[in-house]
Design an enzyme around this catalytic site. Sequence first.
Site, short mmCIF file in Angstrom:
data_model
loop_
_atom_site.label_atom_id
_atom_site.label_comp_id
_atom_site.label_asym_id
_atom_site.label_seq_id
_atom_site.Cartn_x
_atom_site.Cartn_y
_atom_site.Cartn_z
N MET A 10 0.83 -1.21 0.00
CA MET A 10 0.00 0.00 0.00
C MET A 10 0.87 1.26 0.00
O MET A 10 0.88 2.00 0.97
CB MET A 10 -0.94 -0.03 1.22
CG MET A 10 -1.87 -1.23 1.24
SD MET A 10 -2.76 -1.41 2.80
CE MET A 10 -1.45 -2.05 3.88
N THR A 83 1.97 1.74 5.90
CA THR A 83 1.36 2.92 5.30
C THR A 83 0.82 3.78 6.42
O THR A 83 0.31 3.25 7.41
CB THR A 83 0.23 2.54 4.33
OG1 THR A 83 -0.61 3.67 4.10
CG2 THR A 83 -0.64 1.43 4.91
N THR A 85 -1.71 6.10 6.02
CA THR A 85 -3.16 6.26 5.87
C THR A 85 -3.94 5.17 6.58
O THR A 85 -4.93 5.44 7.28
CB THR A 85 -3.55 6.29 4.38
OG1 THR A 85 -2.97 7.45 3.77
CG2 THR A 85 -5.05 6.34 4.21
N CYS A 196 3.61 10.14 4.43
CA CYS A 196 3.18 9.08 3.52
C CYS A 196 4.42 8.25 3.26
O CYS A 196 5.51 8.82 3.05
CB CYS A 196 2.62 9.66 2.22
SG CYS A 196 2.36 8.42 0.94
N THR A 197 4.30 6.95 3.27
CA THR A 197 5.50 6.12 3.17
C THR A 197 6.15 6.16 1.79
O THR A 197 7.24 5.63 1.61
CB THR A 197 5.19 4.66 3.56
OG1 THR A 197 4.06 4.18 2.82
CG2 THR A 197 4.89 4.57 5.06
N GLU A 198 5.49 6.83 0.82
CA GLU A 198 6.11 7.02 -0.50
C GLU A 198 6.87 8.34 -0.62
O GLU A 198 7.65 8.52 -1.55
CB GLU A 198 5.06 6.97 -1.62
CG GLU A 198 4.58 5.59 -2.01
CD GLU A 198 3.52 5.07 -1.06
OE1 GLU A 198 3.35 3.84 -0.97
OE2 GLU A 198 2.85 5.89 -0.40
#
Length: 239
Positions: A10, A83, A85, A196-198
């Site tokens: 995710m 993640t 979220t 956000c992990t991205e």
Amino acid sequence: MQTIGLIGGMSFESSAVYYRVINEMVRERLGGLSSAELLMHSVNFDEIVSMQKEGDWDAAANRLGDVALHLQIAGARCMLICTNTMHLIADRVASRISVPLIHIVDETAASLKAAGCKRPLLLATRYTMEHGFYADRMKGLGVDVAVPEAADRTTVHDIIFNELCAGEVLDSSREKLMQIIERERAKGADSIILGCTEICLILDPNRLPLPGFDTTEIHARAAVEFALADETVDETVAA
């Protein structure tokens, strides 16, 4: 070494970062060819995104709760939701298992407080910035989170979902994020949460105009600390 359970996918872009960083940290701690004992269940992100868009958090909680339980049965001794979220439903996922769920907000708040930061800017998905669960939990831990203005929240959300989760890292988007940071810095933000992990794929926390806190790295480090709590380095092997 305790086995780490990762609920991933995710997106898989950030899950790959978790896998790499956790293993790098274990090798750094133990030396030689050491690597982590971990289990990952990578879900179909498209399925989860549909639940997010529909606001069906009950279905999401059931889905990730099932995954967490299966990982525990397989041998995981701690659990990470990879993640930010989906920490909206973290408490419900944690209720399905009997091993610790390492909460990304708690670990990030501890890092902020240790650095003396009190007014961080949160850059994250719209769900994380607007649903209140993140800011409320941070406030309960003594940290007052700021979020960008509405138009800027849309920009950050779109960069995450339309680009970073699809493996695209654009210089033009990095510049947009830096402009948002400068606007919020002028309003009093004293640090940046890469929430956000991205986002670590596009922003280097060490190259920002304010102290940066990468939630992916913070979360991964907490897992390694748990997994290696009873480990000692064999100096002969490490050498």
